[in-house]
Motif scaffolding. Sequence first.
Motif, PDB file in Angstrom:
ATOM      1  N   LYS A   1      17.962  -2.118  19.267  1.00 65.60           N
ATOM      2  CA  LYS A   1      18.546  -2.507  17.975  1.00 65.60           C
ATOM      3  C   LYS A   1      17.899  -1.788  16.795  1.00 65.60           C
ATOM      4  O   LYS A   1      18.145  -2.133  15.648  1.00 65.60           O
ATOM      5  CB  LYS A   1      18.385  -4.019  17.778  1.00 65.60           C
ATOM      6  N   ARG A   2      17.080  -0.772  17.070  1.00 66.12           N
ATOM      7  CA  ARG A   2      16.288  -0.165  16.001  1.00 66.12           C
ATOM      8  C   ARG A   2      17.137   0.444  14.892  1.00 66.12           C
ATOM      9  O   ARG A   2      16.705   0.513  13.741  1.00 66.12           O
ATOM     10  CB  ARG A   2      15.343   0.881  16.559  1.00 66.12           C
ATOM     11  N   ALA A   3      18.359   0.873  15.230  1.00 63.76           N
ATOM     12  CA  ALA A   3      19.223   1.482  14.209  1.00 63.76           C
ATOM     13  C   ALA A   3      19.588   0.481  13.122  1.00 63.76           C
ATOM     14  O   ALA A   3      19.902   0.867  11.989  1.00 63.76           O
ATOM     15  CB  ALA A   3      20.482   2.040  14.852  1.00 63.76           C
ATOM     16  N   ASN A   4      19.530  -0.800  13.451  1.00 61.74           N
ATOM     17  CA  ASN A   4      19.878  -1.844  12.482  1.00 61.74           C
ATOM     18  C   ASN A   4      18.677  -2.312  11.668  1.00 61.74           C
ATOM     19  O   ASN A   4      18.812  -3.176  10.799  1.00 61.74           O
ATOM     20  CB  ASN A   4      20.472  -3.064  13.201  1.00 61.74           C
ATOM     21  N   LEU A   5      17.495  -1.745  11.954  1.00 64.99           N
ATOM     22  CA  LEU A   5      16.281  -2.170  11.266  1.00 64.99           C
ATOM     23  C   LEU A   5      15.882  -1.132  10.226  1.00 64.99           C
ATOM     24  O   LEU A   5      15.766   0.054  10.534  1.00 64.99           O
ATOM     25  CB  LEU A   5      15.140  -2.356  12.277  1.00 64.99           C
ATOM     26  N   ALA A   6      15.690  -1.564   9.002  1.00 66.18           N
ATOM     27  CA  ALA A   6      15.240  -0.664   7.933  1.00 66.18           C
ATOM     28  C   ALA A   6      13.715  -0.669   7.940  1.00 66.18           C
ATOM     29  O   ALA A   6      13.074  -1.539   7.344  1.00 66.18           O
ATOM     30  CB  ALA A   6      15.786  -1.129   6.592  1.00 66.18           C
ATOM     31  N   LEU A   7      13.125   0.295   8.624  1.00 68.82           N
ATOM     32  CA  LEU A   7      11.682   0.312   8.806  1.00 68.82           C
ATOM     33  C   LEU A   7      11.083   1.599   8.269  1.00 68.82           C
ATOM     34  O   LEU A   7      11.649   2.689   8.454  1.00 68.82           O
ATOM     35  CB  LEU A   7      11.343   0.173  10.293  1.00 68.82           C
ATOM     36  N   GLU A   8       9.940   1.479   7.636  1.00 66.09           N
ATOM     37  CA  GLU A   8       9.274   2.632   7.046  1.00 66.09           C
ATOM     38  C   GLU A   8       8.120   3.076   7.933  1.00 66.09           C
ATOM     39  O   GLU A   8       7.262   2.280   8.305  1.00 66.09           O
ATOM     40  CB  GLU A   8       8.740   2.278   5.656  1.00 66.09           C
ATOM     41  N   ASP A   9       8.112   4.374   8.270  1.00 65.71           N
ATOM     42  CA  ASP A   9       7.029   4.963   9.061  1.00 65.71           C
ATOM     43  C   ASP A   9       6.822   4.242  10.392  1.00 65.71           C
ATOM     44  O   ASP A   9       5.694   3.989  10.818  1.00 65.71           O
ATOM     45  CB  ASP A   9       5.720   4.975   8.258  1.00 65.71           C
ATOM     46  N   VAL A  10       7.933   3.914  11.053  1.00 64.11           N
ATOM     47  CA  VAL A  10       7.887   3.307  12.389  1.00 64.11           C
ATOM     48  C   VAL A  10       8.620   4.222  13.350  1.00 64.11           C
ATOM     49  O   VAL A  10       9.765   4.616  13.091  1.00 64.11           O
ATOM     50  CB  VAL A  10       8.517   1.902  12.407  1.00 64.11           C
ATOM     51  N   ILE A  11       7.982   4.571  14.454  1.00 61.17           N
ATOM     52  CA  ILE A  11       8.571   5.477  15.441  1.00 61.17           C
ATOM     53  C   ILE A  11       8.693   4.743  16.773  1.00 61.17           C
ATOM     54  O   ILE A  11       7.701   4.223  17.306  1.00 61.17           O
ATOM     55  CB  ILE A  11       7.688   6.729  15.622  1.00 61.17           C
TER      56      ILE A  11
ATOM     57  N   ASN B   1       0.857  -1.193   0.000  1.00 59.53           N
ATOM     58  CA  ASN B   1       0.000   0.000   0.000  1.00 59.53           C
ATOM     59  C   ASN B   1       0.895   1.245   0.000  1.00 59.53           C
ATOM     60  O   ASN B   1       0.942   1.988   0.993  1.00 59.53           O
ATOM     61  CB  ASN B   1      -0.919   0.001   1.220  1.00 59.53           C
ATOM     62  N   PRO B   2       1.611   1.500  -1.116  1.00 58.29           N
ATOM     63  CA  PRO B   2       2.610   2.577  -1.139  1.00 58.29           C
ATOM     64  C   PRO B   2       2.040   3.971  -0.911  1.00 58.29           C
ATOM     65  O   PRO B   2       2.761   4.881  -0.503  1.00 58.29           O
ATOM     66  CB  PRO B   2       3.235   2.443  -2.526  1.00 58.29           C
ATOM     67  N   GLY B   3       0.755   4.161  -1.140  1.00 56.90           N
ATOM     68  CA  GLY B   3       0.175   5.487  -0.946  1.00 56.90           C
ATOM     69  C   GLY B   3      -0.308   5.748   0.462  1.00 56.90           C
ATOM     70  O   GLY B   3      -0.738   6.869   0.783  1.00 56.90           O
ATOM     71  N   CYS B   4      -0.206   4.745   1.320  1.00 59.84           N
ATOM     72  CA  CYS B   4      -0.716   4.889   2.692  1.00 59.84           C
ATOM     73  C   CYS B   4       0.241   5.734   3.536  1.00 59.84           C
ATOM     74  O   CYS B   4       1.446   5.485   3.568  1.00 59.84           O
ATOM     75  CB  CYS B   4      -0.907   3.516   3.324  1.00 59.84           C
ATOM     76  N   GLU B   5      -0.293   6.726   4.245  1.00 61.36           N
ATOM     77  CA  GLU B   5       0.523   7.617   5.075  1.00 61.36           C
ATOM     78  C   GLU B   5       0.478   7.245   6.555  1.00 61.36           C
ATOM     79  O   GLU B   5       0.935   8.008   7.403  1.00 61.36           O
ATOM     80  CB  GLU B   5       0.057   9.059   4.905  1.00 61.36           C
ATOM     81  N   ALA B   6      -0.052   6.072   6.872  1.00 56.66           N
ATOM     82  CA  ALA B   6      -0.152   5.667   8.272  1.00 56.66           C
ATOM     83  C   ALA B   6       1.230   5.523   8.901  1.00 56.66           C
ATOM     84  O   ALA B   6       2.196   5.158   8.234  1.00 56.66           O
ATOM     85  CB  ALA B   6      -0.919   4.354   8.385  1.00 56.66           C
ATOM     86  N   GLU B   7       1.312   5.820  10.207  1.00 61.30           N
ATOM     87  CA  GLU B   7       2.553   5.676  10.965  1.00 61.30           C
ATOM     88  C   GLU B   7       2.309   4.776  12.169  1.00 61.30           C
ATOM     89  O   GLU B   7       1.243   4.818  12.788  1.00 61.30           O
ATOM     90  CB  GLU B   7       3.056   7.046  11.435  1.00 61.30           C
ATOM     91  N   LEU B   8       3.310   3.967  12.482  1.00 60.25           N
ATOM     92  CA  LEU B   8       3.242   3.046  13.620  1.00 60.25           C
ATOM     93  C   LEU B   8       4.122   3.571  14.743  1.00 60.25           C
ATOM     94  O   LEU B   8       5.321   3.783  14.552  1.00 60.25           O
ATOM     95  CB  LEU B   8       3.702   1.648  13.188  1.00 60.25           C
ATOM     96  N   LEU B   9       3.541   3.770  15.919  1.00 59.64           N
ATOM     97  CA  LEU B   9       4.289   4.216  17.095  1.00 59.64           C
ATOM     98  C   LEU B   9       4.381   3.076  18.095  1.00 59.64           C
ATOM     99  O   LEU B   9       3.372   2.479  18.463  1.00 59.64           O
ATOM    100  CB  LEU B   9       3.607   5.410  17.766  1.00 59.64           C
ATOM    101  N   LEU B  10       5.610   2.779  18.513  1.00 60.08           N
ATOM    102  CA  LEU B  10       5.852   1.729  19.500  1.00 60.08           C
ATOM    103  C   LEU B  10       6.260   2.381  20.815  1.00 60.08           C
ATOM    104  O   LEU B  10       7.293   3.067  20.887  1.00 60.08           O
ATOM    105  CB  LEU B  10       6.961   0.794  19.021  1.00 60.08           C
ATOM    106  N   VAL B  11       5.460   2.188  21.848  1.00 57.89           N
ATOM    107  CA  VAL B  11       5.719   2.774  23.164  1.00 57.89           C
ATOM    108  C   VAL B  11       6.200   1.676  24.100  1.00 57.89           C
ATOM    109  O   VAL B  11       5.528   0.659  24.278  1.00 57.89           O
ATOM    110  CB  VAL B  11       4.454   3.443  23.735  1.00 57.89           C
ATOM    111  N   GLY B  12       7.374   1.872  24.685  1.00 59.14           N
ATOM    112  CA  GLY B  12       7.911   0.896  25.619  1.00 59.14           C
ATOM    113  C   GLY B  12       9.406   0.705  25.433  1.00 59.14           C
ATOM    114  O   GLY B  12      10.029   1.320  24.557  1.00 59.14           O
ATOM    115  N   GLU B  13       9.984  -0.147  26.276  1.00 61.68           N
ATOM    116  CA  GLU B  13      11.400  -0.479  26.203  1.00 61.68           C
ATOM    117  C   GLU B  13      11.554  -1.945  25.803  1.00 61.68           C
ATOM    118  O   GLU B  13      10.607  -2.725  25.885  1.00 61.68           O
ATOM    119  CB  GLU B  13      12.077  -0.248  27.556  1.00 61.68           C
ATOM    120  N   GLY B  14      12.763  -2.307  25.394  1.00 60.20           N
ATOM    121  CA  GLY B  14      13.011  -3.702  25.054  1.00 60.20           C
ATOM    122  C   GLY B  14      14.173  -3.853  24.099  1.00 60.20           C
ATOM    123  O   GLY B  14      14.712  -2.867  23.567  1.00 60.20           O
TER     124      GLY B  14
END
Length: 385
Positions: free
Chosen positions: A251-261, A233-246
């Motif tokens: 390791k998030r710097a090593n993950l190539a993720l689109e629209d993930v906060i 769904n390339p036109g979708c502007e939705a964003e995913l927010l992850l709240v918490g620790e773990g």
Amino acid sequence: MRICIFTDTIGDLNGVSRFIQDMGEQALLHDVDLHIVASTAKYCPDLPNVHNLPPRWRVPMPFYRELDLAYPSASALERILRELRPDIVHISTPGPVGVIAKKLAAKQNLPVLGTYHTDFPAYIRDNTGLEWAKRIADRTMARFYRPFRRVLTRSTEYLEIMEREIGIERARSELLSPGTNRKRFHPSHRSDSVFAKYGATGEGPKVLYVGRISKEKNVPFLLDVWQRYKASNPGCEAELLLVGEGALRRKRANLALEDVIFAGPVIGDDLSRLYASCDLFVFPSVTDTLGQVVMEAQASRVCCLVSDVGGPQGIVNPGGNAGGMVVKGNDTDAWIAALEALLENATLRQNYAKQGYENMQHFNIIDSFTHFVQTHRDALHRHRP
């Protein structure tokens, strides 16, 4: 009647801590003689009925580094038990505090109850991939809970799991009425500006997850589903927010993720605002006994998407009154289809959100507290001649 709760988690960002804090707060509001004993070097709520014993030493818990295994002095724990002189003891967690308190209660012939909050055997299996490790953990939990007069759980689904996997027969188990703080989590906390604080800049729907950012919460599965959904769904502007620790957040710097906060830990009013302001709440865990965060989302009038394994499904769909979608656990195609259906149809989300909010009017933390106290009163009555 004086109740003394012993817990290994009191100020951490998890559903068990929030439940214990709620019990302590409600006890003060309703003049119930209830005390909480913990041992932590981290944040501890400043309540007159919370007693924090400094740990002699502590280590991060395996597979759950955000939680310390804190070991208090056994003599200090015995001293406070003698000072408080409870009529009945409640063991909230099977950690060092819980283990020591259970032995001391037996020594003083005090009746002991407990709550099966966390499915640690399932966590171990999911983190190691070893079924035999889970079986060993099941036997350990069975030994721990064997002397308890009653073992409470907060979801119907876990009554059967407790009996089948750790041998807690139905005669000793009880469903504790689940509840959440409907003032703390309420649609009135909605804020159009809250997401900018965490780096969300798009105008599209905001999808929220709250919990540990780790394997046992099935977050790798969620991230995989999200990336596949965004790719199709390339036109979708939705964003995913992850709240918490773990571990995955580290390791998030090593993950190539689109629209993930990765928003990190969020507490207090900011957490209330995030819940009330998001468009969809997702919780892919297949090991949760209840899903406190799912209740908090629905109380905030937010549509929820959860797995069909464990306790959250009973919160989202109690008696057929759906407050969202319950999707087959670990089924990537089913989750992608659910995301497409919900993110592309605001009316559908709003209808689910409205029903979920109405469902939560029957899940009040005051009712849960009242049931908690009555269960202990009944157990004490049976204990006495």
